[in-house]
Design a protein around this motif. Structure first.
Motif, PDB file in Angstrom:
ATOM      1  N   SER A 160      -2.893   0.519  -3.928  1.00 51.97           N
ATOM      2  CA  SER A 160      -2.659  -0.793  -3.333  1.00 51.97           C
ATOM      3  C   SER A 160      -2.467  -1.815  -4.444  1.00 51.97           C
ATOM      4  O   SER A 160      -3.190  -1.782  -5.445  1.00 51.97           O
ATOM      5  N   TYR A 201       0.592   5.732   0.168  1.00 50.71           N
ATOM      6  CA  TYR A 201      -0.259   6.886   0.421  1.00 50.71           C
ATOM      7  C   TYR A 201       0.583   8.147   0.329  1.00 50.71           C
ATOM      8  O   TYR A 201       1.668   8.223   0.895  1.00 50.71           O
ATOM      9  N   ASP A 202       0.064   9.136  -0.407  1.00 49.92           N
ATOM     10  CA  ASP A 202       0.729  10.421  -0.531  1.00 49.92           C
ATOM     11  C   ASP A 202      -0.120  11.470   0.181  1.00 49.92           C
ATOM     12  O   ASP A 202      -1.171  11.872  -0.325  1.00 49.92           O
ATOM     13  N   GLN A 245       0.851  -1.176   0.000  1.00 46.04           N
ATOM     14  CA  GLN A 245       0.000   0.000   0.000  1.00 46.04           C
ATOM     15  C   GLN A 245       0.893   1.235   0.000  1.00 46.04           C
ATOM     16  O   GLN A 245       1.974   1.231   0.595  1.00 46.04           O
ATOM     17  N   LYS A 248      -3.837  10.928  -2.367  1.00 51.06           N
ATOM     18  CA  LYS A 248      -4.042   9.734  -3.192  1.00 51.06           C
ATOM     19  C   LYS A 248      -3.404   8.517  -2.542  1.00 51.06           C
ATOM     20  O   LYS A 248      -2.380   8.627  -1.852  1.00 51.06           O
ATOM     21  N   SER A 249      -4.004   7.350  -2.804  1.00 50.41           N
ATOM     22  CA  SER A 249      -3.448   6.098  -2.292  1.00 50.41           C
ATOM     23  C   SER A 249      -3.511   5.033  -3.373  1.00 50.41           C
ATOM     24  O   SER A 249      -4.265   5.161  -4.344  1.00 50.41           O
TER      25      SER A 249
END
Length: 94
Positions: free
Chosen positions: A77, A68-69, A66, A74-75
């Protein structure tokens, strides 16, 4: 009425049971504390604006990644580490 219950003398009970239970408990307890401490340190030292990437395992034992920013919210996976790298490159390319 005949009572067939027998108890070990206090010294024997301590020798036979207590060290085994304490050793197992201590091992699990210190292992739990160590994991908790590592998570705490990781949270304290983390930069809240830094891109975060981590590996997880689902309930079936499958490993996935995963990302995440926090800057963009935004993410992503994926089961592939390479896919996460490509997502990061695309995210910062523009």
């Amino acid at each position: 009425m005949n009572n067939d219950i027998r108890c070990l003398p206090k010294e024997d009970a301590k020798i036979n049971c207590t060290p085994l239970l304490n050793k197992e408990f201590n091992s699990k307890f210190w292992g739990f504390l160590h994991k908790l401490w590592k998570k705490f340190v990781k949270i304290i030292l983390a930069d809240p604006n830094e891109l975060q990437v981590w590996q997880k395992v689902d309930r079936y034992g499958n490993i996935y990644w995963q990302a995440y920013d926090p800057a963009t919210g935004k993410s992503f996976s994926s089961g592939s580490q390479a896919d996460v790298y490509m997502w990061i490159e695309q995210l910062y390319r523009y």
